[in-house]
Design a protein around this motif. Structure first.
Motif, PDB file in Angstrom:
ATOM      1  N   GLY A  46      43.434  51.163  44.549  1.00  0.00           N
ATOM      2  CA  GLY A  46      41.959  51.634  44.033  1.00  0.00           C
ATOM      3  C   GLY A  46      41.145  50.260  43.723  1.00  0.00           C
ATOM      4  N   TRP A  47      41.580  49.217  43.775  1.00  0.00           N
ATOM      5  CA  TRP A  47      40.809  48.100  43.472  1.00  0.00           C
ATOM      6  C   TRP A  47      40.712  46.941  44.407  1.00  0.00           C
ATOM      7  CZ3 TRP A  47      43.359  45.535  38.251  1.00  0.00           C
ATOM      8  CH2 TRP A  47      43.377  46.414  37.172  1.00  0.00           C
ATOM      9  N   GLU A  48      40.737  47.521  45.516  1.00  0.00           N
ATOM     10  CA  GLU A  48      40.426  46.594  47.022  1.00  0.00           C
ATOM     11  C   GLU A  48      39.224  45.879  47.136  1.00  0.00           C
ATOM     12  OE1 GLU A  48      42.522  45.431  48.909  1.00  0.00           O
ATOM     13  OE2 GLU A  48      44.041  46.519  47.831  1.00  0.00           O
ATOM     14  N   GLU A  49      38.227  46.595  46.511  1.00  0.00           N
ATOM     15  CA  GLU A  49      36.844  45.825  46.659  1.00  0.00           C
ATOM     16  C   GLU A  49      36.659  44.841  45.613  1.00  0.00           C
ATOM     17  OE1 GLU A  49      33.729  49.060  46.151  1.00  0.00           O
ATOM     18  OE2 GLU A  49      34.575  50.290  47.667  1.00  0.00           O
ATOM     19  N   GLU A  50      37.505  44.890  44.432  1.00  0.00           N
ATOM     20  CA  GLU A  50      37.469  44.039  43.476  1.00  0.00           C
ATOM     21  C   GLU A  50      38.671  42.688  43.686  1.00  0.00           C
ATOM     22  OE1 GLU A  50      37.451  47.127  42.751  1.00  0.00           O
ATOM     23  OE2 GLU A  50      35.576  47.432  41.793  1.00  0.00           O
ATOM     24  N   ARG A  51      39.141  42.570  44.885  1.00  0.00           N
ATOM     25  CA  ARG A  51      40.293  41.773  45.149  1.00  0.00           C
ATOM     26  C   ARG A  51      39.530  40.399  44.916  1.00  0.00           C
ATOM     27  NH1 ARG A  51      44.959  40.757  46.100  1.00  0.00           N
ATOM     28  NH2 ARG A  51      46.450  42.408  47.230  1.00  0.00           N
ATOM     29  N   VAL A  52      40.421  39.245  44.299  1.00  0.00           N
ATOM     30  CA  VAL A  52      40.104  38.089  44.089  1.00  0.00           C
ATOM     31  C   VAL A  52      40.925  37.273  44.966  1.00  0.00           C
ATOM     32  CG1 VAL A  52      39.251  38.447  41.870  1.00  0.00           C
ATOM     33  CG2 VAL A  52      41.786  37.806  42.188  1.00  0.00           C
ATOM     34  N   SER A  53      40.359  36.066  45.268  1.00  0.00           N
ATOM     35  CA  SER A  53      41.302  35.164  46.129  1.00  0.00           C
ATOM     36  C   SER A  53      42.393  34.494  45.412  1.00  0.00           C
ATOM     37  CB  SER A  53      40.262  33.984  46.571  1.00  0.00           C
ATOM     38  OG  SER A  53      39.774  33.319  45.640  1.00  0.00           O
ATOM     39  N   SER A  54      42.635  34.420  44.260  1.00  0.00           N
ATOM     40  CA  SER A  54      43.708  33.614  43.710  1.00  0.00           C
ATOM     41  C   SER A  54      43.929  34.387  42.268  1.00  0.00           C
ATOM     42  CB  SER A  54      43.322  32.260  43.446  1.00  0.00           C
ATOM     43  OG  SER A  54      44.101  31.465  42.552  1.00  0.00           O
ATOM     44  N   PRO A  55      45.118  34.186  41.627  1.00  0.00           N
ATOM     45  CA  PRO A  55      45.699  34.698  40.363  1.00  0.00           C
ATOM     46  C   PRO A  55      44.828  33.627  39.571  1.00  0.00           C
ATOM     47  CG  PRO A  55      47.462  33.964  41.340  1.00  0.00           C
ATOM     48  CD  PRO A  55      46.458  33.862  42.643  1.00  0.00           C
ATOM     49  N   SER A  56      44.824  32.608  39.873  1.00  0.00           N
ATOM     50  CA  SER A  56      44.353  31.531  38.829  1.00  0.00           C
ATOM     51  C   SER A  56      42.955  31.715  37.934  1.00  0.00           C
ATOM     52  CB  SER A  56      44.469  30.343  39.163  1.00  0.00           C
ATOM     53  OG  SER A  56      43.292  30.042  40.418  1.00  0.00           O
ATOM     54  N   ILE A  57      42.141  32.663  39.079  1.00  0.00           N
ATOM     55  CA  ILE A  57      40.803  32.874  38.187  1.00  0.00           C
ATOM     56  C   ILE A  57      40.716  34.264  37.581  1.00  0.00           C
ATOM     57  CG2 ILE A  57      39.548  31.504  39.908  1.00  0.00           C
ATOM     58  CD1 ILE A  57      38.668  34.149  41.298  1.00  0.00           C
ATOM     59  N   LEU A  58      41.789  34.694  37.225  1.00  0.00           N
ATOM     60  CA  LEU A  58      42.117  36.132  36.643  1.00  0.00           C
ATOM     61  C   LEU A  58      42.301  35.729  35.216  1.00  0.00           C
ATOM     62  CD1 LEU A  58      44.236  38.369  38.821  1.00  0.00           C
ATOM     63  CD2 LEU A  58      41.523  38.681  38.479  1.00  0.00           C
ATOM     64  N   ARG A  59      41.517  36.495  34.456  1.00  0.00           N
ATOM     65  CA  ARG A  59      41.491  36.272  32.965  1.00  0.00           C
ATOM     66  C   ARG A  59      41.556  37.636  32.275  1.00  0.00           C
ATOM     67  NH1 ARG A  59      42.155  31.091  33.618  1.00  0.00           N
ATOM     68  NH2 ARG A  59      40.619  29.983  34.585  1.00  0.00           N
TER      69      ARG A  59
END
Length: 117
Positions: A46-59
């Protein structure tokens, strides 16, 4: 049976800026970096629209503060058996620890007063 007892696990409900939520379960030994990697590798459908390119930018944000990568869930002393809510955001860099407090101390020495005659 898992090697980690259910009572020892930490239940997190992560909230995106969009308001979408997802529940995850982690070990108290997992760090903010571990959590970001796990969420990235197990990105909810359900989060596909918010997918990020790398785990390193998830905070992670907990109680209004960014969690730095090496902070473990155990260090936060979260209540056992309850679900703890944290925000998950995409951000390249984090403010330095205590930088907010330092900025506030600096501001107290300034005068922002204006006199009108």
């Amino acid at each position: 049976m898992t090697s980690q007892r259910e009572v020892d696990l930490v239940h997190l409900r992560l909230i995106l800026v969009s308001g979408k939520t997802q529940d995850f379960t982690f070990s108290p030994n997992d760090s903010a970096t571990d959590i970001a990697k796990h969420v990235f590798d197990n990105w909810p459908p359900g989060w596909e629209e918010e997918r990020v390119s790398s785990p390193s930018i998830l905070r992670l944000i907990f109680q209004g503060r960014f969690l730095h990568g090496n902070v473990t869930l155990g260090a936060l002393k979260l209540p056992p058996g309850r679900t703890t809510v944290m925000h998950l955001v995409a951000r390249e860099t984090l403010p330095e620890p205590n930088s907010h407090g330092q900025r506030n101390r600096e501001k107290t020495t300034e005068s922002n007063c204006c006199l009108l005659f």
